[in-house]
Write an enzyme that holds these catalytic residues in place. Structure first.
Site: not given
Ligand code: GLA
Length: 394
Positions: A41-43, A74, A130-132, A166, A178
Site C-alpha cells: 500500500h505504498t505504491d 477463457s 493477491g498474486l496479481s 483497472e 503489479d
Molecule cells: C494491490 C494493488 C497494488 C498495491 C497492492 C498493495 O495488489 O493492485 O497496486 O497497492 O494491492 O500493496
C-alpha cells in the site's frame, strides 16, 4: 480445470483449444503474476515497493479477425465473451471480460487502432488471492492486441495503460506495482521500484533462500471497496498535512517525526493509515540494504514489522493471514513471513531456507488445517522474467 504446469504442455493445450475453437493457429503471449516481498500500500502513495514477478503466468493466444470483434475464450472458466471494438460498453459489467475491454479501450484512447481478434486465455495464477492475476491478464492481453494490430509500445507505456484500465474502467484505484512487475520482472531478481520516478533497481534473490507463498484460501468480501477506502484515507492525510507542511506532495515525502508532530490535527484513524505508509517506506529501504548485506535477521524483522503495521495500523489483514504468519514463524529455517498483496485474505510470503521447505510445507499445512478446517495451498516460486511472446523454441 487443472492447468498443466509446464510451458510446452500449456502451449500445446492452448494452441489445440484455439485451433478447435477458432480454426487457426495463434501467436502466444504470457505475462507473470507477482509476489511482493515488502512495501504494501505504498505504491499509490508515491513510495517504494519490492515485488518479484513469479513463474505463474497468464497465457494469451491470439490471431487477427477481419471484423471489429474480440472473441475471448477463457480456458479456466470454460466461457466465451464477445466485444465489439467500435462500441465498447463504457461501463464495466463486473465480469472477467472487463479487464479485456478496459485494456482495449485504453489502447484506443492512445490512438491505437486495434484489429478484431480471437483470443484464448489460460492462467496458472490463482485468482483473487493477491498474486496479481488481474495485472497478468491485462498485460498479456495488451501484448497480444498490440502484436496482432502490428503496433508496439514500450514496457512502461504498457504497464501504465494496464493500470489505467483497472483504475479508470474496472474501478479499482490500484497503484502501478503489479503491472510494472508483470512487465519488468527479471529471472532470479526482485525489483525495487520507486513509484514516483518509476526507476527500478534489480536485487538478486538471496542464495539458498526460497520464496514460499501460503494461500489462506479465504477472501473476505468487499475488498475492492476497502482498498479504495484505504487510498482515500491516505489522500485525506496528505490533504491535512500539506496545509501544514507545504513541501510535501505525497506520504512519500513525510518523515515519521513530521507525522508525529502533527498528531493532534490528524484524525486517529487517518493518522494510523499514514503511519503505516511512512514506516513501510522506511522498511523497504532497510530491507534492500539488508539484502545487499545478506543480513537475514534484518530481513525477518522488516517483514514481521510490516505485517504488524498492516494488521494494526492499516487494518488490511485478517485472522487467517495472521494465523498463517504465526504458524510460519514457528518453523525452522524461516527468515521472515508477512501477508502479501492488497490483503483481506489471500496469501502470505515466506522466505524459507531451501533445505527447510519440505518440513515447513508439511507443518504449516497440517497446523493451518487443524485450526481452520481449511486446506491451504503452498507454492514454492521462482522470480521470473516479465511479459514475452513465447515461441515453440523458447
Ligand atoms: C494491490 C494493488 C497494488 C498495491 C497492492 C498493495 O495488489 O493492485 O497496486 O497497492 O494491492 O500493496
Amino acid at each position: 480445470m487443472t492447468a498443466p504446469l509446464n510451458a510446452p504442455d500449456i502451449m500445446s493445450a492452448l494452441s489445440q483449444r484455439f485451433l478447435h475453437k477458432f480454426s487457426h493457429t495463434p501467436r502466444i503471449f504470457r505475462a507473470p503474476g507477482r509476489v511482493n516481498l515488502i512495501g504494501e500500500h505504498t505504491d499509490y502513495n508515491d513510495g517504494f515497493v519490492l515485488p518479484a514477478a513469479i513463474d505463474l503466468y497468464t497465457w494469451a493466444a491470439v490471431a487477427p479477425r477481419d471484423d471489429h470483434n474480440l472473441n475471448i475464450f477463457s480456458e479456466n472458466l470454460d466461457q466465451q465473451a464477445q466485444l465489439d471494438l467500435r462500441a465498447i460498453d463504457l461501463r464495466p459489467k463486473n465480469h472477467w471480460s472487463d479487464y479485456v475491454a478496459g485494456v482495449a479501450l485504453m489502447l484506443q484512447r492512445l490512438g491505437i487502432a486495434i484489429t478484431g481478434a480471437d483470443l484464448a486465455i489460460l492462467s496458472t495464477i490463482p485468482s483473487g488471492v493477491g498474486l496479481s492475476s488481474s495485472a497478468a491478464l491485462e498485460v498479456s492481453i495488451a501484448s497480444a492486441l498490440l502484436a496482432v494490430s502490428n503496433r508496439s509500445l514500450g514496457l512502461l507505456e504498457i504497464a501504465k495503460l494496464c493500470q489505467r484500465a483497472e483504475v479508470e474502467f474496472v474501478g479499482a484505484r490500484v497503484g502501478i506495482m503489479d503491472q510494472f512487475a508483470s512487465c519488468f520482472g527479471s529471472a532470479g531478481h526482485a525489483l525495487l521500484l520507486d513509484c514516483r520516478s518509476l526507476a527500478h533497481t534489480l536485487f538478486p534473490s538471496p542464495p539458498g533462500i526460497a520464496m514460499v507463498v501460503c494461500n489462506t484460501m479465504v477472501k473476505h468480501g468487499h475488498s475492492g471497496g476497502e482498498y479504495n477506502q484505504r487510498r482515500a484515507q491516505c489522500e485525506q492525510g496528505v490533504q491535512i498535512l500539506e496545509s501544514l507542511l507545504p513541501e510535501i506532495n505525497a506520504l512519500r515525502d513525510v518523515s515519521l517525526a513530521q507525522l508525529v508532530s502533527q498528531r493532534a490535527v490528524v484524525p486517529e484513524l487517518v493518522f494510523r493509515r499514514c503511519r503505516h505508509v511512512v514506516t513501510e517506506n522506511q522498511r523497504v529501504l532497510r530491507f534492500v540494504k539488508a539484502l545487499d548485506q545478506n543480513n537475514l535477521p534484518t530481513l525477518g524483522t522488516c517483514m514481521a514489522e510490516s505485517h504488524l503495521s498492516l494488521k494494526n495500523d492499516f487494518e488490511v489483514s485478517c485472522p487467517e493471514l495472521d494465523l498463517m504468519v504465526q504458524l510460519a514463524t514457528e518453523c525452522e529455517g524461516v527468515v521472515g513471513a508477512r501477508m502479501t498483496g492488497g490483503g483481506f485474505g489471500g496469501c502470505t510470503i515466506n522466505l524459507v531456507e531451501s533445505n527447510s521447505i519440505p518440513a515447513f510445507t508439511n507443518r504449516v499445512s497440517k497446523n493451518y488445517k487443524q485450526i481452520t478446517q481449511i486446506d491451504p495451498e503452498i507454492y514454492v516460486l521462482q522470480a521470473a522474467s516479465g511479459a514475452v511472446e513465447v515461441s515453440w523454441n523458447s
